[in-house]
Every structure is written in C-alpha cells, then in structure tokens.
Design a protein around this motif. Structure first.
Motif, mmCIF file in Angstrom:
data_model
loop_
_atom_site.group_PDB
_atom_site.id
_atom_site.type_symbol
_atom_site.label_atom_id
_atom_site.label_comp_id
_atom_site.label_asym_id
_atom_site.label_seq_id
_atom_site.Cartn_x
_atom_site.Cartn_y
_atom_site.Cartn_z
ATOM 1 N N GLU A 43 104.545 -14.755 -27.540
ATOM 2 C CA GLU A 43 103.335 -15.513 -27.974
ATOM 3 C C GLU A 43 103.293 -17.012 -27.551
ATOM 4 N N HIS A 44 102.312 -17.658 -27.455
ATOM 5 C CA HIS A 44 102.216 -19.036 -26.987
ATOM 6 C C HIS A 44 101.787 -19.764 -28.332
ATOM 7 N N LYS A 45 102.646 -20.465 -29.029
ATOM 8 C CA LYS A 45 102.618 -20.733 -30.436
ATOM 9 C C LYS A 45 102.255 -22.190 -30.512
ATOM 10 N N LEU A 46 101.978 -22.478 -32.009
ATOM 11 C CA LEU A 46 101.823 -24.036 -32.133
ATOM 12 C C LEU A 46 103.165 -24.793 -32.396
#
Lengths: 594, 594
Positions: free
Chosen positions: A254-257
């Motif tokens: 995932e591309h996360k905060l």
C-alpha cells in the motif's frame, strides 16, 4: 535529521517511584533483576536507539519500501540495523528464557518498546509483530511446532505476521472467508486473500511465519468457525532447514499516509496449488489464540502514541529553543520562541500528556507481570482484571493523544513544520494509523463498555476508582498538593458518574451506550492519566523534601501535573456530561444519515 | 475519486434564515440582487466546482508541481481549469464593478469560496491570492498603478502574490530585511529572499504581480520601517503590454505535507541587477496596506477549515453508507457501518461543527458588507468591530476544527483511510497548513486578546455577548428548544466569565493572559458556533411548524444543534476553567523549558 534521546530520567523515576520494583524483582524468574540493572538496560537501549535506529527514521520515510515482482525491499540501512537489533537481543526482551528470550518483565520490555518505537517505528514493527507471533505460538502451538518454529522466531532469524483482515472483513473478523482444506498428512491447503498485512513480505529475515485466520469447510459461520494456521513463507524441514517456497505471494504494497518504511502487504494465499499451513491449537478456536496476540499488540500500539509524541516533543523543544522570533516582553531583545507563553503552553501540553501516558503504560505492564507470575492467585486475578480493563482505554486514549500531540509538534515549527524535510510532519503521519489498526478507537470503546465493564458488573472499574481515590485523598491531605488532589477527586467523581450511567444503559439500550462509549473511554484515560500525575507529584514532593531543593526535573514533574489538571483533566466534566446526555441525537440521526 | 456536491441546501437555509437578506440587497450596489439570484449563483458555482475543479483535486495532489530551472509547472489540467474559472468570473465575484469585478456581496463571495476550496483548494489558492493583491492595490495604489495593473489582475490574466516571510522573519514580520533602493526614475531596486510564497511562480497566467514588503535604506527598525512594493514578473509597458523579464526568480519549491497541487516558492529578488519595483502607498506604511490583504486572507483561510471538513464529510458519509461491516443489533443482518452508533457520532461531529462554522463565516461576511456599504455610520462602525473581533476567532477555531474533522474523515474509513488512494488522508494533509499560515493559532489568539479585546475595553465583545444572549433567551422561551437554550446560556456564561478574567489579566500580566489566550479563543469560537446553531434551530422550528412536518434537512438541523450542545459546547466550561487557572504552570515552566 532530528536527534532522539531516550527519556531515561522520567523512565527511571517511574520505575523507582511509581512501580513497585521490589515486588517486581521478587517475582519468580526475576531474581537476578534490580532497579540498577533495569536502569542500565534502559540506558543501553537508549544508546542503541539513538545511534542505530533514529538516524534511519527520516530516510526510511522518504525512501519507503519497494515492491517488485512479489519481493519487497526495505529502505537503505534497515537490514543492517535489524541485524544489530536482534544480535543485541532487543527483539526478545520479555520472551521466556526457556524459549531463548531474555525473560525480563513486561514493564522493562514496555519501556524499551517506547524507546525503540520513538527512534524508528517503521523498523521495529517487524520484531514487534514477530513477538506477537511468538506469544500466540507459546500459548497455543503443539510442542513439535514450538520446537520447530520458536527458536528462529525468538532469535530474530525469522519474523512473524498476523493475518486477520480481508477486503470484506476488517473490524468484523467473523466475516472472513479465507479457506483451509485438510490434507491426508494432517496439514492444510489455504486459499484466500489477506490485506493490510504489516511486514507480510520483506528482506530483513530468511523466512516469514504467517499466522493466518481461516475457515475449514465444515466450520460454523461467524467468529466461532475461525481457526488459526501457521503458514511459513518457506516450508521448514524437520531438521529446521528451509525447504520449498510456499504458495503465498505478496501481490502489492500500500501507498500510505505514514509509516512508509514498513511494508503493508496484500497477500495472496493459494493462487496455485494452495498454501501449506498447519493448524495451531484447536480447530474453530483460532480467534482465542489470536486474541493473545491482539491484547498484547493493543498495548504496544498504545505505546506508539507515547513514543511518537515523545519524539515530536524532543524535536519541537529543540526547535523552540533555537528559533529566534519576536522579542522579549520586558527587555525588547530578540528571543527564542520558547520564551513565548503560547509556545510553552503547547510544549507543556505535549510533555504533561506524554508523562501521563508513559506512567500508565508501565503501570499496566507491571500489572501484567503480576498477573502472570505472582504466587497469590487473588493478586493474579486482580491484576489480570486491571490489565484487561485498561488495555482498550490505554490503546485508544494514547493513540488519539498521539495525533493531537504530534500535530502540536508540527505547529510549534510554524511554516517549517509543513515542510517535509523538517521531519515534524512525519511523526503526525506515522501517528494516524494508531487509532485504526489493532481495533479502531470505536472498537476499543465497545470492548470497554460492552465487555470489560459489563461482564463483571463494573467490579474491576470500581476497584480502579478506589485506587485512584486513595491517591486523591493523600494529595488532598498534603500541604502543597491539595490543588492537584481536588482536581483529581473531581475527575474521579466525573468518571464514577459516567460509569454509573453507562453500565445500566448498556444493559437496557446497548446502542445508546455505544453512542457515547468513546467519550467515556477518553474520560477514563484522561482521569487515569491524572491519577498517574498525582502519584508522580507525591513522589516528587517526597524527593524534594528529602533533598532540600527541587532541581529542574522534579520541578518539571510538579508543573507538569498542575498543567495537566488545569488544561487536560478539566475536560472530565464535559466528557461525563456528554456520556450523560449525548446519546439521543446520535440515535435520532439514523433517520437522515442512514 | 471522491465526488463533491456543494452544500446548497444548507447555504440557502443560511442565506434565507440566518442572514438578513433584505438588508443585504438594500445596500448600495446590490440593488439587482435577490435571494433567488443568490441561490442561482451558488447553484452554478456548485456545478462548476463539481464538474471542473473537484476531479483535479486528487490528481493534483498525486502529481504535485514540478520546478525546473526557475519555472514551475502546475499539475495536469490545472491550466485549463483555471482558464474556465476566470472566464466564468469566479475569480472576481466581490471585486467592485468599477474595477471590472462582479460587485457581489462578500457573503456571496464567501459561500462561493467555500464551494471552490472544497472542490480544489490547491488550485483556487491562485485566484484567492490574486484577490488579496487586488484588495491591497484598491486600497493603497496610485490611480496610475490601478489603471496599469488592476484590469489584468481582475480578469485573471495575471495573478498576484503576497511576499512577507523571510527565513528569519516569519510571525515576526518586523524582522524582515529585504532591501529596496530608490532609483533616479522613482522606481526601486529590490534585493532579498522571500520564502513560503504561494504561487510565487507557476504557469497559469501570463504575468505575476508580486506585492513585496521591504525596507528602504533610511527606514526605521521594526514594523514601522516596512514599505510595500509592486514587483511584476514581467515589467509592464505603459500600454499594458509585457516588457522585460524582471530580476525575480523562483529558486525552489517546497516539498510539503499537503496542498501538493500548489507551488510554495522561495523567491530570490535582485540576484543580478536588482528587481524593479514600485512603491505602493506611502513609504514605511507597507504593513498597513498589507493588512488589508491579511484580514481578508484570514477569513478565507478560516473558510478552508470549513471547506476541507465538508469535503471530508461527504466522502466519509458516502463510505459509511456503502461499507458493509458488522451486523445490525436487532436483526443480525449485515449492515452498512453508518448503522453503528459510533460511526454516526463521528459523522455528526463533522456535520454539526461544519454547519456551525459555515453559518458563522457567512454572518461575518454579511457584517463585512454592512460595514462597508451601510448608509448609517453607526451601523458601519458596529459591524466593523464585529468583523475585527471575530476574524481571529473564526480563522483559528475553524482551521483547528478542520484538522480534527478531516482526521475523523480518515477514521471513518478505517484502514482504507490510511491508504492514500482513498483520498481521505489528503483532506487531513491539506488542512494542517490552515492553523499555520496567515498567522498561527497563537498569533490569532494574541490578536484577539491583545488587540481586539483590549483596545476597546471589551465593548465589541460585550455587544457580541448581548446578541448571543438574546438568542439564548428566545430558545429558552420556546416550547421545544429549551434544552438548546440552556446549553447556549451556559456557554455564554462561561465565555463572559473567561472574558472578564482575561481582559484585566492582559493589562496586569500580559504573559499570563497570552498563556491562556488559545483556550479563550477556542471557547469564543465554540460558543459562537452554538449561537449559530441556536439561531438555526429557531428558524428550523418555525419552518417545521409552518410546513407541518420536518423533512430530513430540517430534522437534521435540529439534531445537529442538539448534538453540538451535548458533544461540543459542553467543553465551554472546561475551557473557561483553563482560562481561569491555566496560566500559572505555563509561567513556571520557563525555568526548565527555556
């Protein structure tokens, strides 16, 4: 790059004055321990954290992880830092000696956990998850499984994961659909997709042991049909050597905060022939085995709130002391911004809440040690109830605070705080996940009100109130600390009223109780924090009297306690009022929100 | 990609029932206006925002701006959207017709501002900054300067910037050092570096008109030696055509936590021969001219808090209605998470605070219209005082709320909220800057307590309390709204007490007053929000009585008001208590924090 130094002075203060160290080191297994030794261990942990982990925190965030064809590369330097971490034994501090661990108390492990996570949360998530897997296996695995998997997990050569979530089964674990079909040899073949698996794939260890919740074909619906399976990335031969690659694959990350340095994976089980897995514990009792892992994990996630806030605090304090802006009110000379009252208000808001959370984390950890090891079963039972009651409170309250406090850290930096290179924003981004994973704040509040409070009719809660009241009374009798005592007494009264309201409400109208369960949880955390500040103030006053003069640290403890009462604990009355009368509009809103 | 729809029902409700529209359209210049026409304009604004701006919000965030050799490229699609924006005249709604604007009230402009910023804050910052430049030039420029620069700024062919900040002059504008040296022809040559310049360089317009604060060589120290200069990117020939490239260059853009679609520039003035600039207004009176821009900008930044919260709310509500998780308490059937009380609590927390902020923003904007245009000087004076008192309150309170509420938007999404592709995290990232730029929350609170409250001895504050009390009394007399009335009355009492405490405290011990100025400001905002909810509840009750049945929207207004009282306004007492007794520990902390 921001420096990080372990808050040893505060940690030692808590171990020496707020925990019952004598009682702790008298427990079976801890005979070799002493307050001095604990201090030395924490000092060494601080050295390692500052020197090895902290410098990789910002670079790991910037670089992130790289997925390529099922493999995941961690950021530059993580591999070597992990190697040193496990070589030094930081990964198995609280694991029993019989399994190859250091056999130290949870309280010590908790303090080390704060230090390591403050230095580099993304990296130490890996050994943290492994610990959870070790706990679950210790609790539920067969002797053969323990013999085959534990040594390499405990040494850190292999890592562990927990696989609960699926696209349609998040907070509602009972909805999971991953399938496990028994084979002739007693093993299982697993098929299904798991998401949000932290360190589900990475390059730090030779093997990864996935603990996976799945259903057998004949399993009942819901949470009563879930079994726990051990699914190694590489199958393990009877002699412990690695065998064939198993049919589990990381499909994406995932591309996360935040927590960019840690991989969050989608794992596909059984895309080909089925992933080979082994039942751990009894069939259909998987959730119970996983709960061992989850309760422990909830305390650790709560601790993230403390750790990230502390890291943000140190950075903000350094900046506030260095940054010249504006003039002194009296002399007209340019001053560092720490001289401005509102900047100090923000710093004290961070410091006082961090100290409250830290003390509570260690008090809970000590209770966990007593619950596991004390000779007297009544002492064990009482401490177990205390830990179970306060676990959801600490998890949610400390992580919610973590977001507010790391944001204050950004704010103290002004415009520089919004620039990523400064590093202040990373702490905020990293903190946001804390209120979500291992059960959202709403889930913790439901656990508190619906299980922890309801199942014993509020007995453990009443015992907690009594413990707190003892401290409030002692403070009120004290010559100099009466103001803190009356603040605490008021907070306890608010908490008691709210508890007396929500306990029967849950019985009569569970939905109404759940509508105000988060305010109730935050109230409990806020008052528990004040309780620890009250205890700290009593200890500080005793030490000041003995030494004749306060010194910066002890003066800081007293100011911190008073700040907490005036700026934080004051909210108790409001929260109790919300618990009392806040459910009706939530019920009425179903008409137009749903 | 998340949809966005302008909250037309609520905006129309406010215009029709909480503003005095008849009075507004009776003001000179607004004769052609009507409630219906305002509604039609807002509907059209909504259509534009949803169709053109909103789809570029997430892509602009992901792509960001690209700096290359002094030039800055905005994200894909921004150029075309900007062209349509200015062609439709959305950029100059409130600019006087004599300068080529639409001459509409601030109240209408404010409502449009919320809609456009919710759709794409990063993009509309460009015309927003241009508006500020227009305001400053209208107020302070010479007729020749107006004739040469205003037409192209108002049409949107050129954009404007405000240049205050330097590396060592942030909140302390008086410390700036940018130099301006007069030339024989009456123009100036500027030398110096400005940082954090939003849209300091970009590809949306042919020219950029920088308004720059700088010092002449003979200027006094501090804020009394600052002059305002107009420095165009391309020099402008007397016929209005573009001439030579000026000596101002974008050295770099910042890598920021949020608002990635907008360039934040470091601008170097005069690296070669000096940047040609023109004095605007009187020498050494630049800050006054810039303040015109800043006060207006503060209201707009406050509005960002409303806009981003609304965008986050719509996305969270959609998700909560779609996401199936858990079962219904009664039927046992799987349900959307909006059915869970704690999820509704979070949604109501967003909805009720957004509505409070939106109503207050428009009430302030209407007062601004009255202050500028009403025939009666006493009405003008009173409204001016109201606007000045509430500008710092609204700016800080709404942006602080914006962070909390956008974070709730993330939280409602659970694990998906932490994944950037979901888009919920962007709203939080975009919201964090609101509490920093145009004066941090601490600066707003100092302005409120040290200037707005102190300079008239609390007269405007007392008038505000009277207006609020009238509403509380009407509510308390009302058959069905007594509970809201007593809540509001309690909040007003807390605010009055806190004001009566902090006003003399500022005189006697300014540092102590500043230590609790932010809690005081938040108290004022919280109670002002309840005041608007009280007014809204009265209007909703009247409409329900007239219509015979509530309907979802009006029922929602009443539930929202009651939720606000029980979950938000309850904090008033705590904040007042902090104001009363929270200063001492902040003062004492200087010993160990400094």
């Amino acid at each position: 790059m921001s420096r990080y130094e372990a808050p040893l002075e505060d940690l030692n203060f808590i171990f020496e004055h707020l925990l019952d160290n004598e009682r702790l080191v008298a427990l079976p297994g801890f005979e070799d321990l002493s307050t001095e030794l604990i201090g030395a261990i924490l000092e060494e942990a601080g050295r390692f954290a500052s020197g090895v982990l902290a410098p990789l925190n910002a670079t790991g965030d910037r670089e992130g992880v790289r997925w390529s064809d099922g493999e995941v590369a961690t950021p530059e330097g993580f591999k070597e830092a992990y190697r040193q971490y496990v070589e030094s034994g930081w990964n198995n501090v609280a694991v029993e000696k019989e399994y190859g661990g250091q056999g130290l108390p949870y309280a010590v492990s908790m303090a080390i956990g704060e230090i390591m996570m403050a230095a580099n949360k993304s990296l130490v998530m890996c050994p943290g998850l492994t610990l959870g897997a070790i706990e679950s296996l210790c609790a539920a695995a067969s002797p053969e499984q323990k013999a085959l998997y534990l040594p390499n997990l405990v040494s850190g050569r292999w890592s562990g994961t927990m696989n609960l979530t699926e696209p349609d089964a998040g907070s509602d674990v009972g909805a999971l659909r991953c399938k496990a079909i028994e084979q002739a040899d007693g093993s299982y073949r697993l098929h299904g997709q798991k998401i949000f698996i932290s360190y589900g794939e990475h390059d730090l260890t030779e093997n990864i042991v996935h603990l996976v919740l799945a259903r057998t074909p004949d399993a009942p619906e819901g949470v009563k049909g879930i079994s726990l399976f051990l699914v190694p990335k590489f199958l393990v031969n009877p002699d412990g050597s690695l065998g064939a690659r198993n049919d589990v694959r990381c499909v994406s990350t995932e591309h996360k905060l935040g927590i960019h340095g840690s991989p969050t994976c989608v794992l596909a089980y059984g895309d080909r022939e089925g992933a080979t897995g082994y039942l751990v514990g009894e069939k259909n009792r998987g959730l119970q085995a996983m709960f061992v892992m989850m309760n422990m994990a909830r305390l650790i996630v709560g601790l993230e709130g403390v750790a990230l806030s502390e890291r943000a605090y140190q950075q903000a304090l350094d900046y506030a002391r260095e940054r010249i802006q504006g003039v002194d009110a009296l002399s007209g000379e340019p001053v560092a911004i720490v001289r401005h009252p509102d900047v100090r208000r923000m710093l004290l808001s961070m410091k006082s809440q961090i100290e409250a959370m830290r003390a509570l984390s260690l008090v809970i950890a000590q209770a966990q040690d007593l619950a596991q090891r004390h000779a007297d079963p009544e002492v064990r039972r009482r401490n177990q109830a205390f830990v179970e009651l306060l676990t959801p409170v600490f998890k949610a309250w400390a992580t919610e605070n973590g977001i507010r406090l790391t944001q204050l850290g950004v704010q103290i930096h002004g415009g520089m705080g919004f620039v990523e290179e400064t590093g202040a924003a990373q702490h905020l981004r990293d903190a946001v996940i804390g209120v979500i994973y291992e059960g959202t704040t709403g889930i913790q509040a439901a656990d508190l009100v619906g299980r922890k409070l309801a199942r014993d009719g509020g007995a453990a809660f009443a015992a907690l109130l009594r413990d707190m009241s003892d401290v409030a009374e002692e403070l009120q009798r004290h010559r100099d600390l009466g103001d803190i005592g009356s603040g605490l007494a008021g907070g306890i009264a608010s908490l008691r009223q709210a508890g007396e309201h929500i306990l029967p409400l849950y019985r009569d109208d569970a939905q109404a109780a759940l509508a105000v369960s988060v305010p109730f949880l935050m109230l409990a955390g806020t008052v528990a924090g004040a309780w620890q500040h009250g205890r700290g103030a009593l200890a500080a006053a005793r030490l000041i009297e003995a030494r004749g003069e306060p010194g910066a640290f002890l003066k800081g403890k007293l100011v911190s306690a008073r700040f907490y009462v005036a700026h934080v604990l004051v909210q108790a009355l409001a929260l109790a009022e919300t618990v009392r009368c806040g459910a009706a509009p939530v019920a009425e809103s179903a008409d137009f929100l749903c």
